[in-house]
Structures are given as structure tokens and as C-alpha cells.
Design a protein around this motif. Sequence first.
Motif, PDB file in Angstrom:
ATOM      1  N   GLU A  53      31.648  51.238  48.872  1.00  0.00           N
ATOM      2  CA  GLU A  53      31.443  49.951  49.687  1.00  0.00           C
ATOM      3  C   GLU A  53      32.464  48.889  48.999  1.00  0.00           C
ATOM      4  O   GLU A  53      32.270  48.722  47.854  1.00  0.00           O
ATOM      5  N   VAL A  54      33.080  47.909  49.903  1.00  0.00           N
ATOM      6  CA  VAL A  54      34.069  47.062  49.698  1.00  0.00           C
ATOM      7  C   VAL A  54      33.626  46.027  50.332  1.00  0.00           C
ATOM      8  O   VAL A  54      33.531  46.104  51.527  1.00  0.00           O
ATOM      9  N   HIS A  55      33.455  44.727  49.863  1.00  0.00           N
ATOM     10  CA  HIS A  55      33.333  43.606  50.522  1.00  0.00           C
ATOM     11  C   HIS A  55      34.713  42.366  49.990  1.00  0.00           C
ATOM     12  O   HIS A  55      34.781  42.412  48.839  1.00  0.00           O
ATOM     13  N   ASP A  58      29.626  38.316  46.702  1.00  0.00           N
ATOM     14  CA  ASP A  58      28.506  37.427  46.235  1.00  0.00           C
ATOM     15  C   ASP A  58      28.005  36.786  47.399  1.00  0.00           C
ATOM     16  O   ASP A  58      26.834  36.323  47.380  1.00  0.00           O
ATOM     17  N   ILE A  59      28.535  36.997  48.586  1.00  0.00           N
ATOM     18  CA  ILE A  59      27.903  36.206  50.056  1.00  0.00           C
ATOM     19  C   ILE A  59      27.587  37.371  51.020  1.00  0.00           C
ATOM     20  O   ILE A  59      27.195  37.003  51.886  1.00  0.00           O
ATOM     21  N   LEU A  98      32.422  46.737  45.924  1.00  0.00           N
ATOM     22  CA  LEU A  98      33.346  46.129  44.954  1.00  0.00           C
ATOM     23  C   LEU A  98      34.024  45.205  45.467  1.00  0.00           C
ATOM     24  O   LEU A  98      34.484  45.108  46.811  1.00  0.00           O
ATOM     25  N   PRO A  99      34.391  44.223  44.838  1.00  0.00           N
ATOM     26  CA  PRO A  99      35.296  43.156  45.210  1.00  0.00           C
ATOM     27  C   PRO A  99      36.922  43.752  45.300  1.00  0.00           C
ATOM     28  O   PRO A  99      36.978  44.967  44.719  1.00  0.00           O
ATOM     29  N   PRO A 100      37.687  43.249  46.115  1.00  0.00           N
ATOM     30  CA  PRO A 100      39.089  43.784  46.366  1.00  0.00           C
ATOM     31  C   PRO A 100      39.896  44.218  45.048  1.00  0.00           C
ATOM     32  O   PRO A 100      40.262  45.350  45.093  1.00  0.00           O
TER      33      PRO A 100
END
Length: 368
Positions: free
Chosen positions: A233-235, A239-240, A249-251
Motif C-alpha cells: 500500500e502506497v499513498h 497522513d491524510i 508507504l509514502p513515495p
Amino acid sequence: MSKVMHFSREFKPTNTIVKINNVKIGGKFFAIIAGPCVIESPEQYIETAKIVKEAGANIIRGSVFKPRTSPYSFQGLGREGLKLIKELGEDLKIATITEVMDPRDIKITANHVDIIQIGARNMQNYDLLKEASKSDVPILLKRGMSATIDEWLYSAEYLMVEGNENIILCERGIRTFSTTTRNTLDLSVIPLLKMRTHLPIIVDPSHATGNRDLIAPVSKAAIASNADGIMIEVHYNPDIAKCDGAQSLPPEMFIELIEQIKPILEIEKKVVTGTSMNLEEVRRRINYVDEDIIDLIANRLHLVPALIEFKSKNSIPVYQPEREQQLREKYEHLAKKYNISPELIQKIFNLIIAEMRSLQKQKMNSDD
């Protein structure tokens, strides 16, 4: 006599390789599935998809039908979101996957995505499995939260009874007494399933751990355990996130993860298809394919003793022109299917058939 299950090694001894456009999963082919847990908006989905594709993912995930524990939590965009998935897949030229919960959504979803996902909560939703089995779209089946291996495999059997062999198993952790992580990842299931089934199996470190800091080490362990892929999972801004932000995971962390797993994939001789390659990577893949070709030829030649035994007992001659003609017609059909020169394929198999025939004659003469 017990029935041979479609998922079993008895039914199919060789590994199934699931093909989705230019992506392959199974055997030496490794899938990197990445994207948001749930599609929240066009901006969030498209931006995240662009990031993970650029980093090295070959399949984009994103749910539009999302089962949530609380009825008040965001549950996805529904059928309207399917249009967004189809457009993104076509625009980015990348394979897509999304989850389905309702049998009535199978047909429309199959027309919009490349892979249908059946989640852990629905692993034993038999009406859903039966309806999904009618589709020829590849299906990813997650292990249920407390499912045994047999229960999981029999759910896969439900999906295969109508002839769809393009089933991908996904270990995402099971529920145990431990609450340290979201679930307890059962990595031992990978080598165990490799013995019992020809179906590819991938691992979902995100749902297994529930903690983004654990995803990289668990991903590495999955590859070392001979998994056929990972689902991350990546967003673009966890945080939002409306769902599973803590395990997304952040980019920058996803990009770092891809760099960290590359050496392990090389050691395990795993290949990620559907992504851009430099010359060194192309040559490495050619070497892997050549090894596979030699291994398969060896397996074919090793069947000679069984052929001799049967032919001797039944007084069948070594040379059977009708059988060889059937094979040549079959090879020509397959060559055209895969856009390969039929003349090339015929030359290759003429040599293999001649060698098989020669080995049979030598063995039978030596036995005399």
C-alpha cells in the motif's frame, strides 16, 4: 479414488505463470503490486499510480468496493470508480487490480480491470467464488483471517472449476493471540504451498504488519522465501489517507524499498516484467529464459523411460507419424498465437522429437 484437485501438483506439475498484458506472475516472474488501499479521488489515485509505476511497480492496486469494520468508515467510490481504474490502466499502459465483494459486481468489474481481487473477508463467500469462477480474468485470492491451508486451497478450487487457471494466492497474515502487529504473517506457507500447488503465491506485507516501518524487512523475507510477488500500500500523502494510513508507504519509502529488494530479486533470479530495463537487465533476463529452456528440454527427455515402458508393454512402435503430425499442428497453432515464426518453432521441435525418438531406440536396443 479421490478426485485430483485443479490446484494440485498432481493436476499440473509445472508452475502456473499468470499473464496479464506484458506482466507475468509465477515461476521466475515476480509481481510488484502497489498503490493506495482505497481510491479516494482521481488526483490521489493517478498521482500515486504514476509514482509507483516510475519506481518499478508493474501492477496498480486501488479498491473502489472496500469492506470496513465500521459502517461509518469510507468504503470507496463504488462502480463509478471502475471507470477511473480503466482510464488509468489505458493511459499509463499498466495492469490494474481491484477488490470485489458482491457477486453482482463481478461482470462489470471484469470489464474494467485486469485482475479481480477477492479479499480475506470473502475467501469463503462461496456465491462470490462461484460467480467469479465464470470470469476469464485472473483472480487474486487472499487468505482468510483464520483460514487453514486446506480451506484456502479449496476456495481456490471453487475459482478453478469453470476452467480459470489464472489464480494468484495472497498471504496477508492470520489472526492470532499476538496484537504487536496487525496480523501474524505466515511465511512458512510459501514453501509449503510451493509443494502442494502450481499456483503463484504473493505476500501482502502491508496488511500483515499494519506498520509501514516493517514493510521493507518483511518484503525482503518474502522474496527470500520464494514468493512470486509483493502487494504494497502506497499513498502520496499517508497522513491524510482515508484508509490504512499507518501501513501505507509514502513515495520516498516505496522508492527506497524497490532499490533495497533489487539485489535480493537478482540473487533469487526473479524477474519483474512490464517495466523498463537497461541492457544489463535485458541480458540477465535472457540468461534466465535460456536456463528455463534447457531445464524444460531436460524434463522432456527425462520422460523417455516412461515412454519406453508403456510402448514396450503395449507393443507400440517408437515412431508414430500420426502423433508427430498432431504435435506439429499444435506447435504451429501456438506459434501463431504468440506471434512467433512457425518455421522457427517447427525447426526447434523437429530436433527435440528426433532426439526423443533416438533415445527411445537406443534404450530399447540396449535392453534387447
